[in-house]
Design an enzyme around this catalytic site. Structure first.
Site, PDB file in Angstrom:
ATOM      1  N   ASP A  30     -87.500  71.543 -60.528  1.00  0.00           N
ATOM      2  CA  ASP A  30     -86.610  70.902 -59.756  1.00  0.00           C
ATOM      3  C   ASP A  30     -87.297  69.583 -59.479  1.00  0.00           C
ATOM      4  O   ASP A  30     -88.297  69.255 -59.298  1.00  0.00           O
ATOM      5  CB  ASP A  30     -86.490  71.828 -58.581  1.00  0.00           C
ATOM      6  CG  ASP A  30     -85.309  71.650 -57.731  1.00  0.00           C
ATOM      7  OD1 ASP A  30     -84.403  72.485 -57.483  1.00  0.00           O
ATOM      8  OD2 ASP A  30     -85.467  70.377 -57.050  1.00  0.00           O
ATOM      9  N   ASN A  87     -77.967  80.423 -55.121  1.00  0.00           N
ATOM     10  CA  ASN A  87     -77.188  80.000 -54.178  1.00  0.00           C
ATOM     11  C   ASN A  87     -75.571  79.956 -54.862  1.00  0.00           C
ATOM     12  O   ASN A  87     -75.562  79.511 -55.919  1.00  0.00           O
ATOM     13  CB  ASN A  87     -77.480  78.467 -53.767  1.00  0.00           C
ATOM     14  CG  ASN A  87     -78.759  78.488 -52.975  1.00  0.00           C
ATOM     15  OD1 ASN A  87     -79.110  79.494 -52.168  1.00  0.00           O
ATOM     16  ND2 ASN A  87     -79.540  77.333 -53.330  1.00  0.00           N
ATOM     17  N   GLN A  94     -74.986  75.656 -52.430  1.00  0.00           N
ATOM     18  CA  GLN A  94     -74.770  75.351 -53.726  1.00  0.00           C
ATOM     19  C   GLN A  94     -74.489  73.977 -53.912  1.00  0.00           C
ATOM     20  O   GLN A  94     -73.326  73.515 -53.646  1.00  0.00           O
ATOM     21  CB  GLN A  94     -73.923  76.561 -54.621  1.00  0.00           C
ATOM     22  CG  GLN A  94     -73.820  76.052 -56.027  1.00  0.00           C
ATOM     23  CD  GLN A  94     -73.061  76.987 -56.847  1.00  0.00           C
ATOM     24  OE1 GLN A  94     -72.547  77.720 -56.403  1.00  0.00           O
ATOM     25  NE2 GLN A  94     -73.433  76.851 -58.255  1.00  0.00           N
ATOM     26  N   VAL A  96     -75.140  72.022 -57.261  1.00  0.00           N
ATOM     27  CA  VAL A  96     -74.718  71.952 -58.593  1.00  0.00           C
ATOM     28  C   VAL A  96     -74.066  73.011 -59.331  1.00  0.00           C
ATOM     29  O   VAL A  96     -74.597  74.260 -59.044  1.00  0.00           O
ATOM     30  CB  VAL A  96     -76.028  71.684 -59.673  1.00  0.00           C
ATOM     31  CG1 VAL A  96     -75.867  71.574 -61.003  1.00  0.00           C
ATOM     32  CG2 VAL A  96     -76.839  70.725 -58.938  1.00  0.00           C
ATOM     33  N   HIS A 100     -77.809  78.640 -61.611  1.00  0.00           N
ATOM     34  CA  HIS A 100     -79.170  78.475 -61.795  1.00  0.00           C
ATOM     35  C   HIS A 100     -79.791  79.253 -60.630  1.00  0.00           C
ATOM     36  O   HIS A 100     -79.409  79.380 -59.706  1.00  0.00           O
ATOM     37  CB  HIS A 100     -79.515  76.758 -61.590  1.00  0.00           C
ATOM     38  CG  HIS A 100     -78.904  76.368 -60.298  1.00  0.00           C
ATOM     39  ND1 HIS A 100     -77.451  75.915 -60.085  1.00  0.00           N
ATOM     40  CD2 HIS A 100     -79.585  76.275 -59.140  1.00  0.00           C
ATOM     41  CE1 HIS A 100     -77.366  75.445 -58.844  1.00  0.00           C
ATOM     42  NE2 HIS A 100     -78.361  75.634 -58.141  1.00  0.00           N
ATOM     43  N   HIS A 102     -83.454  79.525 -58.845  1.00  0.00           N
ATOM     44  CA  HIS A 102     -84.493  78.974 -58.288  1.00  0.00           C
ATOM     45  C   HIS A 102     -85.660  79.786 -58.255  1.00  0.00           C
ATOM     46  O   HIS A 102     -85.509  80.820 -57.760  1.00  0.00           O
ATOM     47  CB  HIS A 102     -84.303  78.454 -56.844  1.00  0.00           C
ATOM     48  CG  HIS A 102     -83.432  77.705 -56.689  1.00  0.00           C
ATOM     49  ND1 HIS A 102     -83.568  76.188 -56.468  1.00  0.00           N
ATOM     50  CD2 HIS A 102     -81.954  77.776 -56.231  1.00  0.00           C
ATOM     51  CE1 HIS A 102     -82.352  75.779 -56.077  1.00  0.00           C
ATOM     52  NE2 HIS A 102     -81.464  76.459 -56.003  1.00  0.00           N
TER      53      HIS A 102
HETATM   54  P1  5GP Z   1     -78.381  74.297 -55.451  1.00  0.00           P
HETATM   55  O1  5GP Z   1     -78.417  73.855 -53.958  1.00  0.00           O
HETATM   56  O2  5GP Z   1     -77.256  74.142 -56.231  1.00  0.00           O
HETATM   57  O3  5GP Z   1     -78.962  75.682 -55.384  1.00  0.00           O
HETATM   58  O4  5GP Z   1     -79.747  73.834 -56.304  1.00  0.00           O
HETATM   59  C1  5GP Z   1     -79.617  72.531 -56.873  1.00  0.00           C
HETATM   60  C2  5GP Z   1     -80.936  72.028 -57.287  1.00  0.00           C
HETATM   61  O5  5GP Z   1     -80.782  71.330 -58.331  1.00  0.00           O
HETATM   62  C3  5GP Z   1     -81.429  71.422 -56.168  1.00  0.00           C
HETATM   63  O6  5GP Z   1     -82.706  72.135 -55.780  1.00  0.00           O
HETATM   64  C4  5GP Z   1     -82.032  70.059 -56.456  1.00  0.00           C
HETATM   65  O7  5GP Z   1     -82.989  69.452 -56.058  1.00  0.00           O
HETATM   66  C5  5GP Z   1     -81.895  69.960 -58.169  1.00  0.00           C
HETATM   67  N1  5GP Z   1     -81.449  68.784 -59.008  1.00  0.00           N
HETATM   68  C6  5GP Z   1     -80.339  68.395 -58.690  1.00  0.00           C
HETATM   69  N2  5GP Z   1     -80.424  67.266 -59.718  1.00  0.00           N
HETATM   70  C7  5GP Z   1     -81.214  67.406 -60.561  1.00  0.00           C
HETATM   71  C8  5GP Z   1     -81.766  66.762 -61.698  1.00  0.00           C
HETATM   72  O8  5GP Z   1     -81.179  65.839 -62.128  1.00  0.00           O
HETATM   73  N3  5GP Z   1     -82.932  67.238 -62.342  1.00  0.00           N
HETATM   74  C9  5GP Z   1     -83.735  68.355 -61.774  1.00  0.00           C
HETATM   75  N4  5GP Z   1     -84.572  68.567 -62.441  1.00  0.00           N
HETATM   76  N5  5GP Z   1     -83.087  69.021 -60.481  1.00  0.00           N
HETATM   77  C10 5GP Z   1     -82.079  68.701 -60.154  1.00  0.00           C
END
Ligand code: 5GP
Length: 114
Positions: A30, A87, A94, A96, A100, A102
Site C-alpha cells: 500500500d 472495505n 472504500q 478504490v 482489494h 488489505h
Molecule cells: P480502500 O480505502 O479503498 O479500502 O483502500 C484503498 C487503498 O489503496 C488505500 O489504502 C490507499 O493507500 C491505496 N492506494 C491508493 N492509490 C494507490 C496507488 O497508486 N498505489 C498503491 N500501492 N496503493 C494505493
C-alpha cells in the site's frame, strides 16, 4: 466498470512494489501503509466491490485469501497474526473501486476497528 489506479498497476502502467503475483491475483505494498506490513491483494479481474461479485467469482475470491496465507507465511507473520480487511462502499471508506483485500501486520490491532 471504469478503470481504476489498480488496473494501471496490473498493466504496469504505473509502478508498484509487487509482493506476489500469479495468473489471477496480484499483491503490492500500500502506498500509505497503516502498519509495518500493509499489502493489497487484488484480483486481476476488475470487480468494483464485493457487492458486484457473482457465484462465478467464488474461486477467484478464495484465491485472494489463499494468496494472503502465502504472503503471510513468506513474511513470517503467519504465527504472530495479521488482519485481512475488505472495505465495501462509503460507510467502510472504500476509496478504490476494484476489490482489494488489505493484509495488515507488524503491530497489535484494536478490536472493534475504528
Ligand atoms: P480502500 O480505502 O479503498 O479500502 O483502500 C484503498 C487503498 O489503496 C488505500 O489504502 C490507499 O493507500 C491505496 N492506494 C491508493 N492509490 C494507490 C496507488 O497508486 N498505489 C498503491 N500501492 N496503493 C494505493
Amino acid at each position: 466498470m471504469p478503470d481504476t489506479i489498480f488496473t494501471k498497476i496490473i498493466n504496469r502502467e504505473i509502478p508498484a512494489d509487487i509482493q506476489y503475483e500469479d495468473d489471477d491475483v496480484i499483491a503490492f505494498n500500500d502506498i500509505e501503509p497503516q502498519a509495518p506490513v500493509h499489502i493489497l491483494i487484488i484480483p486481476k479481474k476488475p470487480i468494483a466491490t464485493i457487492n458486484d461479485a457473482n457465484d462465478e467469482d467464488a474461486e477467484l475470491l478464495g484465491k485472494i485469501l489463499l494468496a494472503a496465507k502465502k504472503i503471510a507465511k513468506d513474511k513470517n507473520i503467519a504465527e504472530g497474526g495479521y488482519r485481512l480487511v475488505i472495505n465495501t462502499n462509503k460507510d467502510a471508506q472504500q476509496t478504490v473501486f476494484h476489490i482489494h483485500c488489505h493484509l495488515l501486520a507488524g503491530r497489535k490491532f484494536k478490536w472493534p476497528p475504528g
